[in-house]
Write a protein that holds these residues in place. Structure first.
Motif, PDB file in Angstrom:
ATOM      1  N   LEU A 150      48.959  35.159  55.264  1.00  0.00           N
ATOM      2  CA  LEU A 150      49.049  36.604  55.038  1.00  0.00           C
ATOM      3  C   LEU A 150      49.702  37.295  56.225  1.00  0.00           C
ATOM      4  CD1 LEU A 150      48.374  38.992  53.186  1.00  0.00           C
ATOM      5  CD2 LEU A 150      46.157  39.148  54.316  1.00  0.00           C
ATOM      6  N   ASP A 151      49.407  36.819  57.448  1.00  0.00           N
ATOM      7  CA  ASP A 151      49.979  37.433  58.651  1.00  0.00           C
ATOM      8  C   ASP A 151      51.493  37.294  58.701  1.00  0.00           C
ATOM      9  OD1 ASP A 151      47.468  38.145  59.430  1.00  0.00           O
ATOM     10  OD2 ASP A 151      47.190  36.472  60.821  1.00  0.00           O
ATOM     11  N   LEU A 152      52.022  36.254  58.025  1.00  0.00           N
ATOM     12  CA  LEU A 152      53.473  36.055  58.034  1.00  0.00           C
ATOM     13  C   LEU A 152      54.211  37.169  57.304  1.00  0.00           C
ATOM     14  CD1 LEU A 152      53.598  32.203  57.296  1.00  0.00           C
ATOM     15  CD2 LEU A 152      53.742  33.364  59.511  1.00  0.00           C
ATOM     16  N   HIS A 153      53.484  37.920  56.479  1.00  0.00           N
ATOM     17  CA  HIS A 153      54.106  39.006  55.715  1.00  0.00           C
ATOM     18  C   HIS A 153      54.038  40.342  56.450  1.00  0.00           C
ATOM     19  CE1 HIS A 153      54.721  36.688  51.995  1.00  0.00           C
ATOM     20  NE2 HIS A 153      53.581  36.095  52.293  1.00  0.00           N
ATOM     21  N   LEU A 154      53.356  40.381  57.591  1.00  0.00           N
ATOM     22  CA  LEU A 154      53.279  41.622  58.353  1.00  0.00           C
ATOM     23  C   LEU A 154      54.619  41.906  59.011  1.00  0.00           C
ATOM     24  CD1 LEU A 154      49.786  41.234  60.073  1.00  0.00           C
ATOM     25  CD2 LEU A 154      50.373  42.679  58.128  1.00  0.00           C
ATOM     26  N   LEU A 155      55.067  43.132  58.944  1.00  0.00           N
ATOM     27  CA  LEU A 155      56.345  43.524  59.532  1.00  0.00           C
ATOM     28  C   LEU A 155      56.143  44.027  60.954  1.00  0.00           C
ATOM     29  CD1 LEU A 155      57.817  45.513  56.494  1.00  0.00           C
ATOM     30  CD2 LEU A 155      58.299  43.143  57.146  1.00  0.00           C
ATOM     31  N   PRO A 156      57.143  43.856  61.818  1.00  0.00           N
ATOM     32  CA  PRO A 156      57.043  44.382  63.186  1.00  0.00           C
ATOM     33  C   PRO A 156      56.877  45.902  63.176  1.00  0.00           C
ATOM     34  CG  PRO A 156      58.907  42.886  62.968  1.00  0.00           C
ATOM     35  CD  PRO A 156      58.412  43.153  61.584  1.00  0.00           C
ATOM     36  N   LEU A 157      56.126  46.410  64.138  1.00  0.00           N
ATOM     37  CA  LEU A 157      55.884  47.845  64.227  1.00  0.00           C
ATOM     38  C   LEU A 157      57.189  48.629  64.355  1.00  0.00           C
ATOM     39  CD1 LEU A 157      53.949  50.251  64.553  1.00  0.00           C
ATOM     40  CD2 LEU A 157      53.797  49.703  66.973  1.00  0.00           C
ATOM     41  N   GLU A 158      58.181  48.031  65.025  1.00  0.00           N
ATOM     42  CA  GLU A 158      59.438  48.734  65.241  1.00  0.00           C
ATOM     43  C   GLU A 158      60.116  49.161  63.944  1.00  0.00           C
ATOM     44  OE1 GLU A 158      58.954  45.941  68.774  1.00  0.00           O
ATOM     45  OE2 GLU A 158      58.376  46.088  66.668  1.00  0.00           O
TER      46      GLU A 158
END
Length: 223
Positions: A150-158
């Motif tokens: 699931l963490d692999l789908h998180l996008l960078p904050l930028e």
């Protein structure tokens, strides 16, 4: 958009407050849409998050009190009739600036056509750098819950800061910004009063207002 009924919430979940037997033709819809493009003034729905004397409009509306909400400016880049499934409904596609209420568009379009209307359903296809096709459905999230995948789908904050000027912070400014205080930045890409974000050693620190050599943070990122 569903024609023939106005509701107190301007969508299908609200109570019907008026009805009409009139139904517009495609040509009438096309002609009316021209008045909703460009820079327009829009009155928010009674059930909205707009603040009225410190209270949210939806809280006041739920108490049964009607309000005279102030019209707000909105830029509508495009507003087109996509298809007409039947006489009662029309599917529209709109690109607009921030602060726009689709429910108000449907309500006001129905009034302009003399047939009344409300939003039947709504799908936001994109907002800024985020697009619906790049997201996960609830079923996928449930399936991947509590797994590293699931963490692999998180996008960078930028990505969420796309379009805002990046201002590298001075070392002492980075310390102050981390504590929520105005901090010195080394770049003047932003104009005074403009919203920007500060970074240090390649990592985002805070977003806020640039004020001549300093960023006054409105939100600090604890990364």
């Amino acid at each position: 958009v569903r024609f023939g009924a106005a509701t107190d919430t301007d969508d299908g979940e609200g109570k019907v407050i008026d009805t009409s037997a009139l139904r517009p033709t495609d040509d009438q819809i096309e002609a009316a849409l021209a008045g909703f493009r460009g820079d327009i003034m829009q009155v928010p729905p009674q059930y909205s998050a707009v603040k009225v004397e410190g209270e949210r409009a939806y809280d006041i509306a739920r108490s049964g009190e009607a309000m005279d909400l102030v019209a707000r400016p909105l830029h509508v880049e495009t507003l087109e009739l996509v298809r007409r499934p039947d006489a009662d409904t029309a599917e529209l596609e709109m690109v607009c600036g921030k602060g726009g209420y689709v429910r108000s568009i449907a309500r006001d379009l129905g009034q302009a056509l003399g047939c009344l209307a409300h939003v039947d359903w709504l799908r936001r296809e994109w907002s800024g750098p985020f697009r619906a096709e790049g997201g996960l459905g609830l079923a996928q999230i449930d399936e991947l819950a509590r797994t590293p995948e699931l963490d692999l789908h998180l996008l960078p904050l930028e990505i969420a800061l796309d379009g805002l000027p990046e201002l590298p912070a001075a070392p002492e400014g980075a310390v102050r910004l981390k504590n929520g205080n105005p901090g010195r930045v080394l770049s003047s890409k932003a104009a005074p009063g403009e919203t920007a974000w500060a970074s240090y050693e390649g990592k985002p620190l805070a977003v806020g207002t640039y004020m001549g050599g300093e960023l006054h943070p409105s939100r600090v990122f604890n990364l």
